[in-house]
Design a protein around this motif. Structure first.
Motif, PDB file in Angstrom:
ATOM      1  N   GLN A  20       0.840  -1.194   0.000  1.00 40.80           N
ATOM      2  CA  GLN A  20       0.000   0.000   0.000  1.00 40.80           C
ATOM      3  C   GLN A  20       0.875   1.244   0.000  1.00 40.80           C
ATOM      4  N   ILE A  21       0.425   2.259  -0.732  1.00 38.05           N
ATOM      5  CA  ILE A  21       1.124   3.543  -0.745  1.00 38.05           C
ATOM      6  C   ILE A  21       0.097   4.648  -0.514  1.00 38.05           C
ATOM      7  N   ASP A  22       0.424   5.578   0.374  1.00 39.33           N
ATOM      8  CA  ASP A  22      -0.449   6.703   0.695  1.00 39.33           C
ATOM      9  C   ASP A  22       0.311   7.999   0.431  1.00 39.33           C
ATOM     10  N   LEU A  23      -0.326   8.910  -0.278  1.00 34.48           N
ATOM     11  CA  LEU A  23       0.300  10.185  -0.620  1.00 34.48           C
ATOM     12  C   LEU A  23      -0.615  11.335  -0.213  1.00 34.48           C
ATOM     13  N   GLY A  24      -0.025  12.405   0.281  1.00 34.72           N
ATOM     14  CA  GLY A  24      -0.773  13.600   0.644  1.00 34.72           C
ATOM     15  C   GLY A  24      -0.197  14.834  -0.036  1.00 34.72           C
ATOM     16  N   PHE A  25      -1.080  15.691  -0.559  1.00 35.36           N
ATOM     17  CA  PHE A  25      -0.657  16.899  -1.256  1.00 35.36           C
ATOM     18  C   PHE A  25      -1.416  18.110  -0.700  1.00 35.36           C
ATOM     19  N   LYS A  27      -0.885  20.192   1.820  1.00 38.70           N
ATOM     20  CA  LYS A  27      -1.120  20.096   3.265  1.00 38.70           C
ATOM     21  C   LYS A  27      -2.230  19.100   3.575  1.00 38.70           C
ATOM     22  N   ASP A  28      -2.206  17.975   2.870  1.00 37.66           N
ATOM     23  CA  ASP A  28      -3.145  16.859   3.036  1.00 37.66           C
ATOM     24  C   ASP A  28      -4.587  17.200   2.674  1.00 37.66           C
ATOM     25  N   ARG A  29      -4.770  18.243   1.877  1.00 41.54           N
ATOM     26  CA  ARG A  29      -6.122  18.513   1.379  1.00 41.54           C
ATOM     27  C   ARG A  29      -6.486  17.549   0.249  1.00 41.54           C
ATOM     28  N   LEU A  30      -5.469  16.915  -0.334  1.00 44.38           N
ATOM     29  CA  LEU A  30      -5.681  15.883  -1.338  1.00 44.38           C
ATOM     30  C   LEU A  30      -4.915  14.639  -0.915  1.00 44.38           C
ATOM     31  N   LEU A  31      -5.658  13.541  -0.681  1.00 45.61           N
ATOM     32  CA  LEU A  31      -5.063  12.288  -0.220  1.00 45.61           C
ATOM     33  C   LEU A  31      -5.305  11.189  -1.248  1.00 45.61           C
ATOM     34  N   LEU A  32      -4.244  10.463  -1.601  1.00 48.64           N
ATOM     35  CA  LEU A  32      -4.336   9.354  -2.542  1.00 48.64           C
ATOM     36  C   LEU A  32      -3.884   8.081  -1.853  1.00 48.64           C
ATOM     37  N   SER A  33      -4.567   6.977  -2.151  1.00 49.11           N
ATOM     38  CA  SER A  33      -4.193   5.695  -1.565  1.00 49.11           C
ATOM     39  C   SER A  33      -4.336   4.603  -2.615  1.00 49.11           C
ATOM     40  N   LEU A  34      -3.322   3.741  -2.709  1.00 46.83           N
ATOM     41  CA  LEU A  34      -3.325   2.640  -3.665  1.00 46.83           C
ATOM     42  C   LEU A  34      -2.903   1.367  -2.930  1.00 46.83           C
ATOM     43  N   THR A  35      -3.718   0.311  -3.072  1.00 49.30           N
ATOM     44  CA  THR A  35      -3.462  -0.952  -2.376  1.00 49.30           C
ATOM     45  C   THR A  35      -3.501  -2.102  -3.373  1.00 49.30           C
ATOM     46  N   LEU A  36      -2.523  -2.986  -3.259  1.00 47.83           N
ATOM     47  CA  LEU A  36      -2.448  -4.189  -4.071  1.00 47.83           C
ATOM     48  C   LEU A  36      -2.351  -5.377  -3.121  1.00 47.83           C
ATOM     49  N   TYR A  37      -3.184  -6.397  -3.338  1.00 46.48           N
ATOM     50  CA  TYR A  37      -3.164  -7.531  -2.416  1.00 46.48           C
ATOM     51  C   TYR A  37      -3.335  -8.852  -3.154  1.00 46.48           C
ATOM     52  N   GLN A  38      -2.888  -9.919  -2.500  1.00 43.17           N
ATOM     53  CA  GLN A  38      -3.075 -11.276  -3.006  1.00 43.17           C
ATOM     54  C   GLN A  38      -3.190 -12.209  -1.813  1.00 43.17           C
ATOM     55  N   ASN A  39      -4.132 -13.122  -1.885  1.00 41.34           N
ATOM     56  CA  ASN A  39      -4.407 -14.007  -0.761  1.00 41.34           C
ATOM     57  C   ASN A  39      -4.681 -15.414  -1.290  1.00 41.34           C
ATOM     58  N   ARG A  40      -3.935 -16.393  -0.781  1.00 46.01           N
ATOM     59  CA  ARG A  40      -4.171 -17.800  -1.133  1.00 46.01           C
ATOM     60  C   ARG A  40      -4.675 -18.522   0.108  1.00 46.01           C
ATOM     61  N   ALA A  41      -5.886 -19.028   0.023  1.00 49.56           N
ATOM     62  CA  ALA A  41      -6.518 -19.693   1.159  1.00 49.56           C
ATOM     63  C   ALA A  41      -6.621 -21.189   0.890  1.00 49.56           C
ATOM     64  N   ALA A  42      -6.148 -21.989   1.847  1.00 48.49           N
ATOM     65  CA  ALA A  42      -6.197 -23.443   1.730  1.00 48.49           C
ATOM     66  C   ALA A  42      -6.713 -24.035   3.037  1.00 48.49           C
ATOM     67  N   LEU A  72      -6.938  -4.804  -6.696  1.00 49.86           N
ATOM     68  CA  LEU A  72      -6.338  -3.479  -6.686  1.00 49.86           C
ATOM     69  C   LEU A  72      -7.395  -2.497  -6.219  1.00 49.86           C
ATOM     70  N   GLU A  73      -7.068  -1.680  -5.239  1.00 50.88           N
ATOM     71  CA  GLU A  73      -8.005  -0.706  -4.692  1.00 50.88           C
ATOM     72  C   GLU A  73      -7.379   0.684  -4.708  1.00 50.88           C
ATOM     73  N   PHE A  74      -8.169   1.668  -5.108  1.00 45.76           N
ATOM     74  CA  PHE A  74      -7.667   3.040  -5.256  1.00 45.76           C
ATOM     75  C   PHE A  74      -8.688   4.005  -4.675  1.00 45.76           C
ATOM     76  N   SER A  75      -8.221   4.993  -3.950  1.00 46.39           N
ATOM     77  CA  SER A  75      -9.132   5.972  -3.356  1.00 46.39           C
ATOM     78  C   SER A  75      -8.513   7.366  -3.373  1.00 46.39           C
ATOM     79  N   ILE A  76      -9.391   8.373  -3.486  1.00 44.75           N
ATOM     80  CA  ILE A  76      -9.008   9.788  -3.457  1.00 44.75           C
ATOM     81  C   ILE A  76      -9.921  10.492  -2.464  1.00 44.75           C
TER      82      ILE A  76
END
Length: 203
Positions: A20-25, A27-42, A72-76
């Motif tokens: 996951q990466i989080d960015l603020g621009f 003075k944090d009035r604009l926040l970006l977040s990007l998450t990548l995940y993988q899960n193997r369940a057995a 992949l999840e993305f938020s603003i």
């Protein structure tokens, strides 16, 4: 008794990867977040279908299959106006989530042969192609795996890889989903508007 006795079953196992990466621009009035995940369940604890001859519908046991979930999840989030009496905040999020049956040894000999296909999504529907209405009989017709037409397809036949007549896989898992929200605050009064969207094929 409601369920057959199973003296041995262990905990399920999960192998997870997440970045996951989080960015603020501004003075944090604009926040970006990007998450990548993988899960193997057995070895998931499931209610596993049993033949009716056993006298029970299912047994609690460890699943013999492996399920892979990834996405992949993305938020603003943006603060558009932030004055003493009025505040306007916008949130946008979108995600693409996938799952598939990574492995299922000897699936053709299990009760799940008509439900799942190895390497495909768990949300995939096994379908028999519809070919229209027979003009002579007025009945719906469907094309079987051998190419012939029938007006009475078997719903228990399973996918063609296990000898059934279903030859079409329709994945109803959303290709993209998310939402857009706006929050307006004036003094002690707040209004929230939220719109949700999804791109997918439905039943």
């Amino acid at each position: 008794p409601l369920n057959p006795f199973n003296p041995e079953y262990p905990w399920a196992s999960n192998r997870k990867f997440n970045e996951q990466i989080d960015l603020g621009f501004f003075k944090d009035r604009l926040l970006l977040s990007l998450t990548l995940y993988q899960n193997r369940a057995a070895n998931q604890l499931v209610s596993y279908i049993q033949p009716i001859q056993t006298g029970f519908n299912a047994i609690t046991t460890n699943a013999p299959y492996v399920v892979k979930n990834s996405g992949l999840e993305f938020s603003i989030a943006s603060t558009n106006v932030n004055s003493k009496e009025f505040r306007w905040v916008t949130n946008l999020n979108m995600s693409r989530n996938n799952n598939k049956l990574a492995s299922f040894p000897n699936i053709a000999t299990t009760p799940y042969a008509s439900y799942y296909v190895v390497g495909k999504s768990l949300s995939a529907r096994q379908m028999i192609p519809f070919e229209g209405v027979n003009p002579q009989t007025g009945l719906f017709e469907f094309r079987k795996a051998d190419g012939t037409l029938t007006s009475s397809p078997s719903n228990m036949s399973g996918f063609n890889n296990v000898g059934g007549d279903r030859t079409v896989l329709l994945d109803i898992n959303p290709k993209l989903q998310g939402g857009l929200g706006n929050t307006f605050t004036y003094k002690n009064l707040s209004l929230h508007l939220f719109f949700q969207y999804s791109i997918q094929k439905g039943n």
